[in-house]
Design a protein around this motif. Structure first.
Motif, PDB file in Angstrom:
ATOM      1  N   GLU B 424      51.962  73.553 -25.849  1.00  0.00           N
ATOM      2  CA  GLU B 424      51.897  73.659 -27.314  1.00  0.00           C
ATOM      3  C   GLU B 424      50.460  73.476 -27.803  1.00  0.00           C
ATOM      4  O   GLU B 424      50.163  72.561 -28.574  1.00  0.00           O
ATOM      5  CB  GLU B 424      52.810  72.616 -27.970  1.00  0.00           C
ATOM      6  CG  GLU B 424      54.261  72.650 -27.530  1.00  0.00           C
ATOM      7  CD  GLU B 424      55.040  73.822 -28.112  1.00  0.00           C
ATOM      8  OE1 GLU B 424      54.450  74.629 -28.860  1.00  0.00           O
ATOM      9  OE2 GLU B 424      56.232  73.958 -27.798  1.00  0.00           O
ATOM     10  N   HIS B 427      50.127  73.265 -31.671  1.00  0.00           N
ATOM     11  CA  HIS B 427      51.166  72.527 -32.400  1.00  0.00           C
ATOM     12  C   HIS B 427      50.557  71.730 -33.548  1.00  0.00           C
ATOM     13  O   HIS B 427      49.681  70.906 -33.349  1.00  0.00           O
ATOM     14  CB  HIS B 427      51.858  71.585 -31.403  1.00  0.00           C
ATOM     15  CG  HIS B 427      52.840  70.658 -32.032  1.00  0.00           C
ATOM     16  ND1 HIS B 427      54.100  71.051 -32.375  1.00  0.00           N
ATOM     17  CD2 HIS B 427      52.750  69.361 -32.386  1.00  0.00           C
ATOM     18  CE1 HIS B 427      54.748  70.032 -32.912  1.00  0.00           C
ATOM     19  NE2 HIS B 427      53.948  68.996 -32.924  1.00  0.00           N
ATOM     20  N   SER B 456      54.793  77.402 -25.377  1.00  0.00           N
ATOM     21  CA  SER B 456      54.697  77.411 -26.831  1.00  0.00           C
ATOM     22  C   SER B 456      56.042  77.703 -27.473  1.00  0.00           C
ATOM     23  O   SER B 456      56.806  78.523 -26.982  1.00  0.00           O
ATOM     24  CB  SER B 456      53.670  78.446 -27.283  1.00  0.00           C
ATOM     25  OG  SER B 456      53.681  78.547 -28.685  1.00  0.00           O
TER      26      SER B 456
END
Lengths: 330, 501
Positions: B424, B427, B456
């Motif tokens: 991620e 994020h 992801s």
């Protein structure tokens, strides 16, 4: 300049407190403020200083070792036994340092590899190592130490006791270790964030075990100083000394939660505690009350950051409340 | 402002907030109507969290006031705010893991009978509320055993009570599966129908479209615009957020792929993932998509040596390696960027330079002594290369989320890895920095010839950056799609089909 003052604020505060404590002590005894007298008093805190330096990296890593006074006792009785057995000083010292480093490493392995809480582990070894010291020393303890083993506690360089010089050399060593080496950098990182340290592929376990082994070896070195100063060794040596040692570390600005603290602070805090204790002795404060004072200082130094935080908060809040807009709101 | 006799549910009036020299909010004013869903959007660092803090009493504003139902309020902490009917649910649920769902929901309002806790009533109340909201949870279960989505449901159930005036949801769907998210939409719509005002903070356009009645855009701590949702299209909203237009676009790869750098065969961690086989070539970016909890992060972590019960084979540049620990894998040229930036990616209390140097310390020291000049040179170089804001002696805690992520990435790039595992990577990062990170990834793969595996949950990101997409469902690799064949619909179909037993 301002930045430097801010970065060294805790150390400057300690220096100020040392001056205050020294002034207080000098009102109690006209002999206090005398270079020779000061240095001779200082040598009785070398033992605590060595242990505090050893404990310092462990606390920076966010752990604790309360077994160090027992480790010192093992070191002291080992040294005494080897002296009596006629083993040369340097050989005896090497064996003692190795043995106490192993005792420290055992703590480290239990904490780092088995994930056990360090307070519980070292409480256990506090008892166990004390038992080992009694086993080695026997009930009567060891006396009849040979002169080579006593040299450190009974020699001077100019007017400076040799053991004080040893403490200063060790302090310099820790300053380099924590400020200039990979080990120091790893220690601060592990203490600040064990999760991030692991994810950054740092050798977390090895560094933890090393810190504990080093703390053990420093307690062993303190054992040599003990034997040289008291000319004997017994299983109950330095019982309870960990209170003074941990107080010195925390008072020196090393956060009990890990990640922060400087060697200078630990050294200054040891000097401050030494000055206060000497002053209390001059003032004929009984030993039990001295412990009360040191214990209270430990709690005060752990609580100080919190108090500062709350005070700061209260200050900003009260200022807000007094400002015109806030008043209009209420 | 208009002739509407009803006061707004909440009026933010000229609110400012500074942190030291940083201006987090500057003279922000807008109104929220009763019973509306109000989307609050802006890049990271735009001031959304600060504003939420000011509303709920977590932070005290330097100036301005918050007016609830026509009356100025001055909450001194979130408890007071909750008593007045203002509650917030954050991205990272804040619950007691060792207590049951019912105990968490009843926190602070435990039903008692005499001096004793009335467990029966407590559980019954919790069950009624969960059923009412449509959350399929057992009130007697321990919170420690719940998924992230379920803990979020518990938080919401705790926040929702009879006199709720204003509910603030801070990126509530970032950890939810589509099914869970739609359950949450239902709850929000019901609250709206009952007259509760909802502030919805999100980076996801599609859910803003679906739910929001009006939208407020913040940028750099200033109020940019508040408008009915119908008056702002996506492009306009993004333009207002970043001050320029940004699109996530594919950039065609011209450089050829090399031989496989990372090969994984029959990788199994019992109960977590099973029999996973894939490879990533030199110069390739492979996206790993799937639902939260499917085992994607765990696979990346396993390759980095963080799983003790691993079986199967891992090869780096054709050479078999045993992922015994991070240190061993870093030595083989593998790097892993963890998802939890603040707890695992960086050490916030240390400087930028120390953070960047951390995994490279072995090469930055001689006989255990730090080579400080080399360290600073390395940090300065990486800081420039990734255009990190701030000086190398600044603490990482003073940086925004996007810049912290750049520091977390910089420390690994300094080790010159051959295989980069990103979990991620964007994020919670704003749109502008996100595009920068994507460009950086392309350069690392195409120019510096790394093999990149990117986990992801952001499908547009997966589609924009990947050369190939792996879909994981329930710990199994269920699809391996070339980018030309990958679409959001196809990925979701695989991810959810595999999820149904």
């Amino acid at each position: 300049m301002r930045r430097a003052i801010r970065a060294y604020a805790p150390e400057l505060l300690l220096v100020a407190l040392i001056v205050l404590a020294a002034m207080w002590s000098s009102t109690l005894s006209p002999y206090f403020l005398n270079a020779v007298n000061l240095l001779n008093s200082a040598q009785f805190f070398v033992i605590f200083a060595l242990m505090a330096f050893g404990l310092f990296p462990v606390v920076v890593q966010g752990e604790i070792d309360i077994s160090l006074a027992s480790t010192l006792a093992v070191g002291a009785v080992l040294m005494a036994k080897m002296s009596v057995a006629g083993i040369p000083l340097l050989v005896g010292l090497a064996i003692t340092l190795a043995a106490t480093a192993v005792l420290g490493a055992v703590n480290g392995v239990l904490v780092a590899h088995f994930g056990l809480p360090s307070l519980a582990v070292t409480l256990g070894t506090l008892g166990a190592y004390r038992g080992i010291a009694y086993l080695i020393a026997g009930d009567a303890g060891v006396t009849g130490i040979t002169p080579d083993y006593l040299l450190l506690g009974s020699s001077w360089v100019g007017i400076v006791p040799s053991s004080v010089i040893l403490a200063l050399v060790v302090a310099a060593g820790f300053w380099v270790l924590m400020g200039r080496t990979a080990f120091g950098r790893y220690s601060y990182a592990i203490g600040a964030s064990p999760g991030a340290a692991r994810m950054a592929a740092l050798p977390v376990r090895r560094i933890r075990v090393s810190a504990y082994a080093l703390a053990g070896a420093m307690a062993g070195l303190a054992g040599l100083v003990w034997v040289s100063q008291y000319q004997s060794a017994r299983g109950d040596n330095a019982d309870g000394a960990i209170l003074f040692v941990l107080t010195a570390v925390v008072l020196g600005g090393v956060s009990i939660k890990g990640g922060t603290g400087k060697t200078e602070g630990v050294l200054l805090a040891t000097i401050l505690l030494g000055t206060i204790q000497t002053g209390m002795q001059l003032a004929n404060v009984p030993g039990t009350s001295q412990r009360l004072v040191v214990g209270a200082l430990l709690i005060a130094s752990i609580g100080a950051p919190r108090v500062v935080h709350l005070a700061r908060h209260a200050w900003t809040t009260s200022r807000r409340r007094l400002s015109p807009t806030a008043v209009a709101q209420d | 402002m208009t002739g509407d006799p009803r006061p707004p549910r909440l009026r933010i009036s000229r609110v400012s907030k500074h942190f030291e020299a940083v201006r987090a909010l500057h003279d922000v004013s807008f109104d929220l109507a009763p019973g509306e869903v109000h989307a609050l959007v802006g890049e990271n660092g735009a001031g959304k969290s600060t504003l939420v803090g000011v509303i709920t009493g977590l932070l005290e504003p330097d100036g301005g006031e918050v007016v609830l139902n026509g009356r100025p309020v001055h909450f001194r902490n979130p408890l007071q705010a909750r008593a007045a009917g203002v509650a917030a649910v954050y991205q990272d649920p804040n619950l007691f893991p060792h207590l049951s769902v019912a105990e968490n929901i009843a926190t602070g309002r435990y039903p008692t009978s005499g001096p004793f806790l009335d467990r029966t009533t407590m559980v019954a109340q919790a069950r009624a509320r969960l059923e009412d909201l449509g959350f399929p949870l057992d009130p007697e279960q321990l919170v420690a055993g719940l998924t992230v989505a379920e803990t979020q449901f518990v938080e919401i159930a705790r926040a929702v009570d009879e006199d709720l005036q204003l509910l603030i949801l801070d990126e509530p769907t970032s950890a939810l599966t589509p099914g869970e998210a739609s359950k949450l939409y239902d709850v929000v719509e019901r609250l709206r129908a009952e007259g509760t005002t909802v502030i919805w903070i999100s980076h996801r356009m599609e859910e803003i479209r679906e739910l929001a009645d009006s939208i407020t855009v913040l940028r750099d701590g200033e109020h940019v615009r508040t408008a009915p949702a119908a008056e702002l299209d996506d492009a306009e909203m993004i333009r207002l957020m970043v001050g320029r237009s940004v699109v996530l676009e594919q950039v065609a790869r011209t450089e050829p792929l090399g031989p496989p750098r990372l090969e994984v065969e029959n990788l199994t961690d019992p109960g977590v993932f099973e029999d996973v086989t894939f490879s990533v070539a030199e110069g390739e970016i492979v996206g790993v998509a799937g639902l939260v909890g499917a085992g994607r992060s765990e696979i990346a972590q396993a390759v980095f040596g963080l799983s003790p019960h691993l079986s199967g084979e891992v090869r780096i540049d054709g050479e078999p390696v045993v992922p015994r620990g991070p240190a061993a894998m870093v030595e083989r040229g593998v790097a892993y960027l963890p998802e939890d930036r603040d707890a695992e990616g960086v050490i916030a209390s240390m400087t930028i330079a120390s953070n960047i140097a951390l995994p490279s310390i072995r090469s930055l020291s001689r006989a255990g002594f730090m080579l400080r000049r080399k360290e600073r040179e390395l940090a300065a170089r990486e800081r420039t290369a990734l255009s990190i804001k701030g000086e190398i002696d600044d603490l990482v805690s003073s940086l925004s989320g996007g810049n912290r992520q750049k520091v977390a990435l910089a420390r690994w790039l300094a080790t010159e890895p051959r295989v980069l595992l990103l979990d991620e990577p964007t994020h919670g990062i704003d749109v502008g920095t996100k595009a920068q990170v994507h460009d950086m990834m392309r350069e690392l793969a195409r120019v510096r010839r790394m093999a990149i595996l990117m986990v992801s949950s952001d499908l547009p990101e997966v589609l924009a950056v990947s050369d190939r997409v792996l879909v994981i469902a329930r710990g199994r690799l269920v699809a391996d799609l070339p980018i030309a064949e990958a679409t959001s619909e196809r990925i979701l179909t695989h991810a959810t089909a595999g999820a149904a037993r």
